[in-house]
Scaffold this active site. Structure first.
Site, PDB file in Angstrom:
ATOM      1  N   SER A 127       5.151   1.012   9.718  1.00 38.47           N
ATOM      2  CA  SER A 127       6.280   0.086   9.571  1.00 38.47           C
ATOM      3  C   SER A 127       7.596   0.754   9.943  1.00 38.47           C
ATOM      4  O   SER A 127       7.766   1.972   9.763  1.00 38.47           O
ATOM      5  CB  SER A 127       6.349  -0.385   8.110  1.00 38.47           C
ATOM      6  N   TYR A 152       6.347   0.878  -1.550  1.00 39.08           N
ATOM      7  CA  TYR A 152       5.673   0.358  -0.348  1.00 39.08           C
ATOM      8  C   TYR A 152       6.061   1.191   0.870  1.00 39.08           C
ATOM      9  O   TYR A 152       5.202   1.666   1.620  1.00 39.08           O
ATOM     10  CB  TYR A 152       6.033  -1.108  -0.107  1.00 39.08           C
ATOM     11  N   LYS A 156       3.823   4.062   3.517  1.00 38.46           N
ATOM     12  CA  LYS A 156       3.743   4.133   4.980  1.00 38.46           C
ATOM     13  C   LYS A 156       4.097   5.539   5.465  1.00 38.46           C
ATOM     14  O   LYS A 156       3.448   6.093   6.356  1.00 38.46           O
ATOM     15  CB  LYS A 156       4.662   3.091   5.623  1.00 38.46           C
TER      16      LYS A 156
END
Length: 346
Positions: A127, A152, A156
């Site tokens: 991302s 989150y 990544k």
């Protein structure tokens, strides 16, 4: 390498579109999904588009023994495209351990199985959140990775580090991390699209749900940012373009064209669009006026983020083909279809 490919989370938004493109290119696909954020009906859409039914196994990848059983059963899987992960920023702040277990534990289990093989290819769903508020626009792959704004985002960053470390000591494993900017839209067939559970976390589904009357009003979080119209800027890319990039990345690994066994590519259009510009696009393609209001800024939102896509264009031979209007129009057509279906099935 075997042309049988595991797609984890293959019934999800980007996963299902990628399965379609893989099958169109002659790959044999096995989907693993626990349907926590998708439904088995998505398989019908995939079959309607491609005329082929992928293999499907429904289980939770957090169960290490099930992962081991899967790779024993499908020992001819030659590559993995890994989408299965939790992805809501707000939820990750409230429940970080869920995100670390689901997004990192599962990644470790899959890599443990892949490293047992003679050779394997691995595509990681990363991302643009890894860049945070980048110092320069457009953002290149060389931009520094900033401290994550959420668990989150951290999964990544750490996920990429895990893959890189594993590739260092396992030269037979070749991996590519694809850093998406903002995938939107739906397949032009209208057979598959985005199906958010609960209140959408992303702008375009909230716009289309407001347009169709499911949501009363859209909140635009802040109009006092240092941008042309005061609203945040993002790089919105059609999900089909994103899916095609996964096939291009996989083919690069399959054909041994990668220069290193861990590579990173941005996936975007190279153009930034503000929140108000996306609303204007929706009003243009739908002919509807959108009910929205300006609300206070939201914590954690970066001002602007859009990709420098030259590396993906030149190295993968891939580029985004669809315009913002194309992508928003497909999202609107999909929204209308699923709401009409719900009305007729009541």
């Amino acid at each position: 390498m075997s042309k049988k490919i595991l797609v984890t989370g293959g019934l999800g938004f980007i996963g299902s579109h990628t399965v379609v493109e893989l099958q169109n290119e002659g790959f044999e696909v096995v989907i693993v999904d626990n349907c926590s954020n998708s439904t088995e009906e998505v398989l019908d859409g995939i079959v309607a588009i491609t005329g082929q039914s992928p293999y499907f196994e429904r289980f939770d990848l957090r169960d290490k023994s099930k992962v081991q059983e899967f790779f024993a059963k499908y020992d001819d899987v030659g590559g993995v495209i890994h989408f299965a992960a939790s992805k809501a920023v707000g939820e990750s702040v409230e429940n970080p351990l869920l995100y670390y277990e689901n997004n990192l534990g599962v990644l470790v289990y899959i890599l443990q199985e892949l490293t047992k093989k003679g050779s394997a290819s691995f595509i990681f769903s990363s991302s643009c959140t890894v860049y945070g508020q980048a110092d320069r626009m457009p953002i290149t792959e060389d931009a520094p990775v900033k401290p994550a704004e959420s668990p989150y985002g951290n999964t990544k960053q750490v996920g990429e580090e895990i893959i890189k470390d594993v590739c260092k000591v396992n030269p037979q494993l070749s991996a590519i991390a694809l850093r998406y900017f903002n995938p939107i839209g739906a397949h032009p067939s209208n057979e598959i699209g985005e199906l958010p559970t609960g209140v959408p976390q992303n702008l375009v589904p909230f716009i289309t749900q407001t347009g169709v009357g499911m949501r009363e009003q859209l909140s635009v979080f802040g109009d006092d940012y240092p941008t042309a119209d005061g609203t945040c800027i993002r790089d919105y890319i059609h999900v089909v373009d994103v899916a095609k990039a996964h096939v291009a990345a996989l083919q690069r690994l399959v054909e041994g064209e990668n220069k290193e066994n861990f590579e990173v590519f941005n996936l975007g259009t190279g153009t930034g669009s503000s929140v108000l510009e996306v609303i204007q696009s929706f009003e243009r393609v739908s002919g509807e006026k959108l009910n929205y209001r300006v609300a206070p800024r939201r914590a954690g939102d970066v001002i602007q983020a859009y990709a420098d896509t030259r590396k993906a264009n030149e190295v993968l031979g891939w580029e985004a083909k669809s315009t913002l209007d194309d992508a928003v129009r497909s999202a609107w057509n999909w929204e209308k279809k699923i709401r009409d279906y719900e009305k007729t099935s009541v």
